[in-house]
Design a protein around this motif. Structure first.
Motif, short mmCIF file in Angstrom:
data_model
loop_
_atom_site.label_atom_id
_atom_site.label_comp_id
_atom_site.label_asym_id
_atom_site.label_seq_id
_atom_site.Cartn_x
_atom_site.Cartn_y
_atom_site.Cartn_z
N HIS A 1 -112.07 -59.91 31.39
CA HIS A 1 -112.93 -60.45 30.33
C HIS A 1 -113.40 -59.29 29.46
O HIS A 1 -113.34 -58.12 29.86
N ALA A 2 -113.84 -59.62 28.26
CA ALA A 2 -114.28 -58.60 27.31
C ALA A 2 -115.50 -57.88 27.86
O ALA A 2 -116.44 -58.51 28.32
N GLY A 3 -115.47 -56.56 27.82
CA GLY A 3 -116.59 -55.78 28.33
C GLY A 3 -117.35 -55.13 27.19
O GLY A 3 -116.79 -54.77 26.16
N GLN A 4 -118.65 -55.02 27.37
CA GLN A 4 -119.50 -54.36 26.39
C GLN A 4 -119.99 -53.04 26.97
O GLN A 4 -120.59 -53.01 28.03
N GLN A 5 -119.66 -51.96 26.25
CA GLN A 5 -120.04 -50.63 26.68
C GLN A 5 -119.56 -50.38 28.11
O GLN A 5 -120.30 -50.01 29.02
N ALA A 6 -118.27 -50.64 28.33
CA ALA A 6 -117.70 -50.45 29.66
C ALA A 6 -117.81 -48.99 30.08
O ALA A 6 -117.55 -48.08 29.28
N PRO A 7 -118.19 -48.71 31.32
CA PRO A 7 -118.32 -47.31 31.76
C PRO A 7 -116.97 -46.62 31.76
O PRO A 7 -115.96 -47.22 32.10
N VAL A 8 -116.96 -45.36 31.37
CA VAL A 8 -115.70 -44.63 31.27
C VAL A 8 -115.46 -43.74 32.49
O VAL A 8 -114.36 -43.29 32.72
N GLY A 9 -116.50 -43.46 33.24
CA GLY A 9 -116.36 -42.60 34.40
C GLY A 9 -116.28 -43.41 35.67
O GLY A 9 -116.47 -44.62 35.67
N PRO A 10 -115.98 -42.74 36.79
CA PRO A 10 -115.93 -43.46 38.07
C PRO A 10 -117.30 -43.97 38.46
O PRO A 10 -118.32 -43.34 38.18
N GLN A 11 -117.33 -45.15 39.06
CA GLN A 11 -118.59 -45.73 39.47
C GLN A 11 -118.88 -45.36 40.91
O GLN A 11 -117.98 -45.28 41.74
N VAL A 12 -120.16 -45.13 41.20
CA VAL A 12 -120.57 -44.78 42.54
C VAL A 12 -120.78 -46.04 43.34
O VAL A 12 -121.53 -46.92 42.93
N PRO A 13 -120.08 -46.21 44.45
CA PRO A 13 -120.26 -47.43 45.25
C PRO A 13 -121.71 -47.58 45.69
O PRO A 13 -122.36 -46.61 46.08
N PRO A 14 -122.25 -48.79 45.62
CA PRO A 14 -123.63 -49.01 46.04
C PRO A 14 -123.76 -48.87 47.55
O PRO A 14 -122.79 -49.05 48.29
N GLN A 15 -124.95 -48.52 47.99
CA GLN A 15 -125.21 -48.41 49.41
C GLN A 15 -125.33 -49.81 50.00
O GLN A 15 -126.18 -50.59 49.59
N PRO B 1 -120.99 -63.34 34.28
CA PRO B 1 -122.29 -62.67 34.22
C PRO B 1 -122.65 -62.16 32.83
O PRO B 1 -123.84 -62.02 32.51
N ASP B 2 -121.64 -61.89 31.97
CA ASP B 2 -121.94 -61.41 30.62
C ASP B 2 -122.28 -62.55 29.67
O ASP B 2 -122.54 -62.31 28.49
N GLY B 3 -122.31 -63.79 30.16
CA GLY B 3 -122.67 -64.92 29.33
C GLY B 3 -121.50 -65.69 28.74
O GLY B 3 -121.69 -66.77 28.19
N SER B 4 -120.28 -65.16 28.83
CA SER B 4 -119.12 -65.86 28.31
C SER B 4 -118.83 -67.08 29.17
O SER B 4 -118.85 -67.01 30.40
N GLN B 5 -118.58 -68.21 28.53
CA GLN B 5 -118.42 -69.45 29.26
C GLN B 5 -116.99 -69.62 29.77
O GLN B 5 -116.03 -69.42 29.04
N VAL B 6 -116.86 -70.00 31.05
CA VAL B 6 -115.57 -70.29 31.65
C VAL B 6 -115.18 -71.73 31.39
O VAL B 6 -114.05 -72.04 31.02
N GLY B 7 -116.14 -72.65 31.56
CA GLY B 7 -115.88 -74.07 31.36
C GLY B 7 -117.03 -74.89 31.88
O GLY B 7 -118.11 -74.38 32.19
N GLU B 8 -116.81 -76.19 31.99
CA GLU B 8 -117.83 -77.11 32.46
C GLU B 8 -117.26 -78.06 33.51
O GLU B 8 -116.07 -78.39 33.49
#
Length: 276
Positions: free
Chosen positions: A35-49, A169-176
């Motif tokens: 899906h379209a991302g807004q300000q997608a991170p460019v670096g590696p993400q740190v896994p959450p604890q 989660p970004d608000g884009s609708q999948v369907g109903e």
């Protein structure tokens, strides 16, 4: 296709190079979901604890094999969108003020959860003293094994027929998912992009078991309500369901099918006849 086994499941910048696009990583491989991302991170993400995963629940295994009659469904990818069987068990409460569910794979490993969000104090009071909340708006988040939202379900206020809006989660609708009738065997239409892509059809008037079909009427999945036990049946409002997906489905049908087990329970909640 690049893989990183130590990277948790989630939405990440598309490794294929598509600009401003996120692609879903299921924890083992890249999937077809984007899906379209807004300000997608460019670096590696740190896994959450996160805490160590719990041991598989043998009760869930029995629920799948003995109660739902599902055996040999094949091996899945470990995520909500890649498992052929999802087990949705509602948290048992004597007084239910918030809808909460755990989602397991067929082996009893918890791979997600669903929780109701955005409830006001007034709404919780109404749920405590009456059943008027069944006419109010409900909003639930479907979360992956790391607690991150992957789908959002919104059921607007209603009187007779329910309608559930499925969004990213970004608000884009999948369907109903829209309830089609009040009396008889309850049916729902699954709509996306202005057209019907499938349907959910109750197999009995009590709306316990459902066949899920595509736009051509071919069965692609099935929901079976399983017995939660005498104590839960008598003293709580908890419901348990097994969703079996017969084969890998394309989006948006896949996302709508994954949402169906929660949608059916929310749409018909607090009314065993499906009128509420």
């Amino acid at each position: 296709m690049t893989t990183h086994s130590n990277t948790p499941a989630g939405w990440y910048p598309d490794p294929h190079g598509a600009a401003q696009t996120l692609r879903y990583w299921d924890g083992a491989q890249w999937t077809e979901h984007t899906h379209a991302g807004q300000q997608a991170p460019v670096g590696p993400q740190v896994p959450p604890q996160t805490p160590a995963p719990a041991a598989p629940d043998a009760r869930v295994q029995r629920q799948v094999q003995e109660q739902a009659g599902v055996a040999g469904a094949g091996t899945g990818g470990g995520s909500l969108f890649s498992e052929p069987v999802l087990v949705v068990n509602q948290k048992a409460k004597l007084i239910e003020l918030t809808n909460e569910y755990k989602v397991f794979d067929q082996n009893g490993n918890q791979i997600g959860a669903v929780t109701e969000v955005g409830q006001s104090a007034l709404k919780k009071i109404l749920r405590f003293v009456s059943s008027l909340d069944q006419f109010m708006t409900h909003k639930l988040e479907i979360r992956d094994g790391y607690g991150r939202p992957v789908l959002v379900l919104t059921r607007p206020a209603k009187i007779f027929k329910s309608r559930v809006i499925v969004s990213r989660p970004d608000g884009s609708q999948v369907g109903e998912i829209v309830q089609q009738n009040v009396f008889g065997k309850i049916n729902f239409a699954m709509n996306a992009d202005g057209r019907q892509v499938g349907a959910i059809k109750a197999e009995n008037w009590r709306a316990w078991n459902f066949a899920i079909v595509d736009h051509a009427g071919s069965e692609v999945a099935r929901i079976t309500k399983t017995w939660e036990g005498l104590a839960k049946t008598m003293f709580t409002t908890a419901d348990n369901y097994v969703l079996q997906i017969h084969y890998q489905l394309p989006d948006p049908l896949l996302s709508l099918v994954v949402a169906t087990a929660l949608t059916v329970d929310t749409a018909l909640k607090q009314d065993s006849r499906g009128l509420g």
